[in-house]
Write an enzyme that holds these catalytic residues in place. Structure first.
Site, PDB file in Angstrom:
ATOM      1  N   GLU A 126      -6.338  -8.570   0.461  1.00 55.76           N
ATOM      2  CA  GLU A 126      -6.805  -7.736   1.761  1.00 55.76           C
ATOM      3  C   GLU A 126      -8.287  -7.663   1.232  1.00 55.76           C
ATOM      4  O   GLU A 126      -8.468  -6.918   0.451  1.00 55.76           O
ATOM      5  CB  GLU A 126      -6.212  -6.532   2.163  1.00 55.76           C
TER       6      GLU A 126
ATOM      7  N   GLU B   3       0.855  -1.102  -0.092  1.00 53.62           N
ATOM      8  CA  GLU B   3       0.034   0.007   0.090  1.00 53.62           C
ATOM      9  C   GLU B   3       0.805   1.315  -0.070  1.00 53.62           C
ATOM     10  O   GLU B   3       0.913   1.981   0.855  1.00 53.62           O
ATOM     11  CB  GLU B   3      -1.003   0.151   1.202  1.00 53.62           C
TER      12      GLU B   3
END
Ligand SMILES: *[C@@H]1O[C@H](CO)[C@@H](O)[C@H](O)[C@H]1NC(C)=O
Ligand SMILES: *[C@@H]1O[C@H](CO)[C@@H](O)[C@H](O)[C@H]1NC(C)=O
Ligand SMILES: CC(=O)N[C@H]1CO[C@H](CO)[C@@H](O)[C@@H]1O
Length: 410
Positions: free
Chosen positions: A331, A229
């Site tokens: 995720e 991320e």
């Protein structure tokens, strides 16, 4: 404090592979777990589909306080935002003791037995660069020490149970985003995007790669994710794409080459895919052999999706998560927007049928890619929408995952 019996053995090179590709995996007793005659319940990675079905080990090596506030407090970190802040306030030695207690108890061997009994075949382990301790600037950076032997132990157990392992650089040097404990620190600004921080991350990757190929505990690690991320701002990530990603490839491959790792045993190298919003990871790659891509899909934070049960199901059924190939949706959860999550329409204690269907819809869609890794395996929230094992207990996630295809949801 727990004494570890883990010995880092140099045992030759272990193989890297993707689920679905044949690899013999042996139990501690030396049984080939994928031989039908030995174990009728065990199959080689889903030969029909070869999809990753996994869980994250959230808050093990990169603690996110919101996931486990009770444990965070019991470690003496209660008022602190992040690992960095807690170690800074407790002092190194006390923090080392208290974090060791956590590493030795948050995930135990029985967790892996439970995962495989639920039909899971993969774990993703978020780690911070500070697990390579000589990279830490000890005069200005504060991170717990001693995690490596616990990472070895956890990977050894997961390997014994036949799980595929993704190791994920979740906390990058300097922090890849600001004010988020998931980087291990609560930085004012994202400091990662400069050459000397990239260099530290590259040194972490070389070291991790060498460990993976030389330590038997890491024999089931098939994938190394090089930055979780990064900032979602294409104007800030130019050097990430043009410098860090290609250099990560060449440095990981060089480390493998120094160990004479054969091509088919090289690690898969994973980057966030282009849907994440940090640009197209392949833009500057000259070599994408054994590259893999990571998609994170939290519909609760997608304001373009109208908030209703029917719309959540149809959105998930029709969600196109392609972009780069192969992509693993590494995720996602069953959580819904904060402002409605305890309303009668969404309360997990009365809407199990909806969550069961939404889980099925997401699984079927993510298996159109290369599979999925749920966030997360366990939490202390008392909310199964963030905890795979709690959702199984609640009857929302089936222990025979193939049955999601029989519910007629999409
Ligand atoms: C594993 O599953 C069993 C049966 O549900 C449960 O009793 C046990 O607590 C689980 N183990 C862990 C470590 O969560
Ligand atoms: C790699 O192969 C070369 C040439 O065969 C050999 O000299 C070297 O010792 C090997 N290195 C390792 C780490 O096995
Ligand atoms: C809250 C907590 O568990 N603190 C412990 C941290 O470790 C020291 C020993 O180094 C203990 O004395 C504390 O009780």
């Amino acid at each position: 404090m727990k004494t570890l019996g883990v010995i880092a053995t140099l045992c030759g090179l272990s193989a890297a592979w993707m689920p679905g590709v044949h690899k013999d995996i042996y139990s501690k007793e030396g049984k080939n777990l994928f031989e039908k005659s030995v174990s009728s319940t065990r199959k080689r990675y889903l030969p029909g589909s070869g999809k990753i079905r996994g869980v994250n080990l959230g808050s093990l090596f990169v603690f996110e306080p919101w996931i486990a506030e009770t444990t965070w407090s019991s470690m003496g970190c209660g008022n602190q935002n992040s690992e960095f802040d807690c170690v800074n306030s407790e002092g190194q030695d006390t923090a080392n003791t208290n974090f060791s207690d956590h590493w030795g108890s948050w995930i135990v061997e029985e967790d892996f037995a439970n995962m495989t009994s639920y039909g899971l075949n993969t774990i993703r382990i978020p780690v911070g660069y500070w697990i390579r301790e000589d990279l830490v600037y000890t005069d200005s950076e504060h991170f717990p020490q001693g995690a490596l032997s616990y990472l070895e132990q956890v990977c050894g157990w997961a390997s014994d149970h036949g799980l595929y392992i993704i190791i994920d650089l979740h906390g990058a040097p300097g922090a890849q985003v600001s004010q988020n404990a998931d980087t291990g620190q609560f930085a004012d600004t994202p400091g990662f995007y400069v050459d000397y921080q990239f260099e530290r991350a590259l040194q972490f990757l070389e070291w991790m790669t060498t460990n993976i190929h030389s330590n038997d505990n890491f024999r089931n690690v098939g994938m190394l994710e090089i930055a979780n991320e990064p900032v979602q701002d294409s104007t800030q990530v130019g050097d990430l794409l043009s410098s860090y990603y290609p250099n990560a490839f060449s440095r990981i491959r060089a480390a493998e080459s120094a160990l004479n790792v054969t091509e088919n045993n090289e690690l898969h190298i994973e980057m966030m895919n282009n849907l994440w919003g940090s640009g197209d990871p392949t833009q500057y790659l000259t070599d994408n052999y054994f590259a893999a891509y990571d998609d994170h899909r939290y519909i609760k934070w997608d304001s373009s999706v109208a908030v209703s049960q029917d719309n959540y199901i149809s959105t998930s059924c029709n969600d196109d998560r392609g972009g780069n190939t192969p992509t693993i949706v590494s995720e996602w959860s069953l959580s819904v927007p904060d402002d409605v999550q305890w309303n009668s329409d969404w309360d997990p204690s009365t809407n199990q049928e909806f969550y069961k269907k939404w889980f099925a819809a997401q699984v079927m869609t993510y298996e159109k890619q290369d599979g999925w890794v749920f966030w997360t395996w366990k939490s202390e929230l008392g909310d199964y929408r963030w905890s795979y094992q709690d959702a199984v207990t609640a009857g929302v996630i089936p222990t025979d995952l193939d049955t999601v295809y029989d519910l007629g949801v999409c």
